[in-house]
Design a protein around this motif. Structure first.
Motif, short mmCIF file in Angstrom:
data_model
loop_
_atom_site.label_atom_id
_atom_site.label_comp_id
_atom_site.label_asym_id
_atom_site.label_seq_id
_atom_site.Cartn_x
_atom_site.Cartn_y
_atom_site.Cartn_z
N GLU A 238 0.82 -1.21 0.00
CA GLU A 238 0.00 0.00 0.00
C GLU A 238 0.86 1.26 0.00
O GLU A 238 0.53 2.24 -0.65
N GLU A 239 1.96 1.24 0.73
CA GLU A 239 2.86 2.39 0.75
C GLU A 239 3.47 2.61 -0.64
O GLU A 239 3.57 3.75 -1.12
N THR A 240 3.88 1.52 -1.28
CA THR A 240 4.45 1.64 -2.62
C THR A 240 3.41 2.15 -3.61
O THR A 240 3.70 3.01 -4.45
N ARG A 241 2.19 1.64 -3.49
CA ARG A 241 1.12 2.11 -4.38
C ARG A 241 0.88 3.60 -4.19
O ARG A 241 0.71 4.34 -5.17
N ALA A 242 0.87 4.06 -2.94
CA ALA A 242 0.67 5.48 -2.67
C ALA A 242 1.80 6.32 -3.25
O ALA A 242 1.59 7.42 -3.76
N ARG A 243 3.03 5.79 -3.17
CA ARG A 243 4.18 6.50 -3.74
C ARG A 243 4.04 6.61 -5.26
O ARG A 243 4.37 7.65 -5.85
N ILE A 244 3.56 5.57 -5.89
CA ILE A 244 3.37 5.60 -7.34
C ILE A 244 2.33 6.64 -7.72
O ILE A 244 2.51 7.42 -8.67
N ILE A 245 1.22 6.68 -6.98
CA ILE A 245 0.17 7.65 -7.27
C ILE A 245 0.66 9.07 -7.06
O ILE A 245 0.41 9.97 -7.88
N ALA A 246 1.40 9.30 -5.96
CA ALA A 246 1.95 10.63 -5.72
C ALA A 246 2.93 11.02 -6.82
O ALA A 246 2.95 12.17 -7.28
N ALA A 247 3.74 10.07 -7.26
CA ALA A 247 4.69 10.34 -8.34
C ALA A 247 3.95 10.66 -9.64
O ALA A 247 4.39 11.53 -10.42
N THR A 248 2.85 9.98 -9.89
CA THR A 248 2.05 10.26 -11.09
C THR A 248 1.54 11.68 -11.07
O THR A 248 1.65 12.41 -12.07
N MET A 249 0.97 12.11 -9.95
CA MET A 249 0.47 13.48 -9.85
C MET A 249 1.59 14.49 -10.07
O MET A 249 1.42 15.49 -10.77
N HIS A 250 2.75 14.21 -9.47
CA HIS A 250 3.88 15.12 -9.61
C HIS A 250 4.32 15.22 -11.07
O HIS A 250 4.51 16.33 -11.59
N CYS A 251 4.48 14.09 -11.73
CA CYS A 251 4.96 14.10 -13.11
C CYS A 251 3.97 14.77 -14.06
O CYS A 251 4.36 15.57 -14.92
N VAL A 252 2.68 14.45 -13.91
CA VAL A 252 1.67 15.06 -14.77
C VAL A 252 1.61 16.57 -14.52
O VAL A 252 1.47 17.36 -15.46
N ALA A 253 1.71 16.98 -13.27
CA ALA A 253 1.72 18.40 -12.96
C ALA A 253 2.91 19.11 -13.59
O ALA A 253 2.82 20.27 -14.00
N GLU A 254 4.03 18.41 -13.67
CA GLU A 254 5.26 19.02 -14.20
C GLU A 254 5.27 19.10 -15.72
O GLU A 254 5.64 20.14 -16.27
N VAL A 255 4.89 18.02 -16.40
CA VAL A 255 5.10 17.98 -17.86
C VAL A 255 3.83 17.68 -18.65
O VAL A 255 3.87 17.65 -19.88
N GLY A 256 2.70 17.47 -17.98
CA GLY A 256 1.47 17.18 -18.69
C GLY A 256 1.20 15.70 -18.86
O GLY A 256 2.10 14.87 -18.69
N TYR A 257 -0.03 15.38 -19.20
CA TYR A 257 -0.44 13.97 -19.33
C TYR A 257 0.29 13.27 -20.46
O TYR A 257 0.84 12.18 -20.29
N ALA A 258 0.31 13.88 -21.64
CA ALA A 258 0.86 13.21 -22.82
C ALA A 258 2.35 12.92 -22.67
O ALA A 258 2.84 11.89 -23.15
N ARG A 259 3.09 13.82 -22.03
CA ARG A 259 4.55 13.66 -21.94
C ARG A 259 4.98 12.83 -20.72
O ARG A 259 6.16 12.51 -20.57
N THR A 260 4.04 12.51 -19.86
CA THR A 260 4.37 11.68 -18.70
C THR A 260 4.50 10.23 -19.12
O THR A 260 3.61 9.67 -19.77
N THR A 261 5.60 9.61 -18.75
CA THR A 261 5.85 8.22 -19.12
C THR A 261 5.88 7.34 -17.88
O THR A 261 6.16 7.81 -16.77
N ILE A 262 5.62 6.07 -18.09
CA ILE A 262 5.71 5.10 -17.00
C ILE A 262 7.12 5.09 -16.42
O ILE A 262 7.32 5.02 -15.20
N ARG A 263 8.12 5.19 -17.29
CA ARG A 263 9.51 5.17 -16.81
C ARG A 263 9.78 6.33 -15.87
O ARG A 263 10.42 6.15 -14.82
N GLU A 264 9.30 7.53 -16.23
CA GLU A 264 9.55 8.70 -15.38
C GLU A 264 8.77 8.61 -14.07
O GLU A 264 9.27 8.99 -13.01
N ILE A 265 7.56 8.10 -14.12
CA ILE A 265 6.79 7.91 -12.89
C ILE A 265 7.52 6.93 -11.97
O ILE A 265 7.66 7.18 -10.77
#
Length: 202
Positions: free
Chosen positions: A15-42
């Motif tokens: 659950e902690e890892t899942r929460a970290r992934i979700i937080a990382a997703t929000m951070h990456c999308v906020a930084e570069v947008g949905y289209a430019r966000t990649t699984i590797r960067e998340i």
């Protein structure tokens, strides 16, 4: 929202890892947008490998759905509580706008994340229990308050709902793209407009 630190903490559970992934997703999308966000960067931002990330989310679409659901789970209960507070309809709309402002201050990436994914027709910014897309849940919060000011419904009630909906939409754009000071000034002006003109009956 805290940006996850690289490296999985010792003893971190699923659950902690899942929460970290979700937080990382929000951070990456906020930084570069949905289209430019990649699984590797998340995965890099979450401090895990891409292969590990796929153990939690099989594709980007499901990951985005989980991130949006987490955003709604954070915001909607607080906005609903504000809408159910004391006072008349104007007081309660004020409270909703104030609570929205507090959310933007406490979690500055949420506005940028939300703004980045609004243009994606495949996702719902505020999913509700019925699965309706877009802002249906937020619209219902606003409509519930406005109904008290216009108990007979009609065109005035509908116009007030749409006006407040548009204000919230525009304020989120400001929070995502402008300084906190600019956002706060716009929020104060919106509250003054609502209190001064929107609910004045002919």
């Amino acid at each position: 929202m805290a940006i996850p630190q690289l490296g999985r903490p010792v003893g971190a559970n699923g659950e902690e890892t899942r929460a970290r992934i979700i937080a990382a997703t929000m951070h990456c999308v906020a930084e570069v947008g949905y289209a430019r966000t990649t699984i590797r960067e998340i995965a890099r931002t979450a401090g895990i490998t891409s292969a590990n990330l796929y153990n939690y989310f099989p594709n980007k679409s499901e990951l985005m759905t989980a991130a949006i659901a987490a955003r709604a789970e954070l915001a909607l209960p607080r906005l609903r509580a504000a809408a159910q507070g004391p006072g008349n309809a104007v007081d309660r709309i004020d409270a909703v706008l104030d609570e929205s402002g507090r959310l933007m201050r406490e979690y500055p990436e949420l506005a940028a994340f939300e703004w980045a994914i609004r243009g994606q027709s495949v996702v719902a910014v505020y999913p509700d229990s019925a699965g309706d897309g877009g802002f249906q849940a937020l619209r219902e919060i606003v409509k519930g308050v406005v109904d008290d000011a216009y108990p007979n419904g009609g065109a005035l009630r509908d116009a007030a709902v749409e006006a407040i909906y548009a204000l919230v939409y525009g304020l989120t754009e400001l929070a995502a793209t402008q300084s906190p000071q600019t956002y706060q000034r716009a929020l104060n002006s919106a509250k003054q407009m609502i209190r001064g003109t929107l609910f004045v009956h002919p």
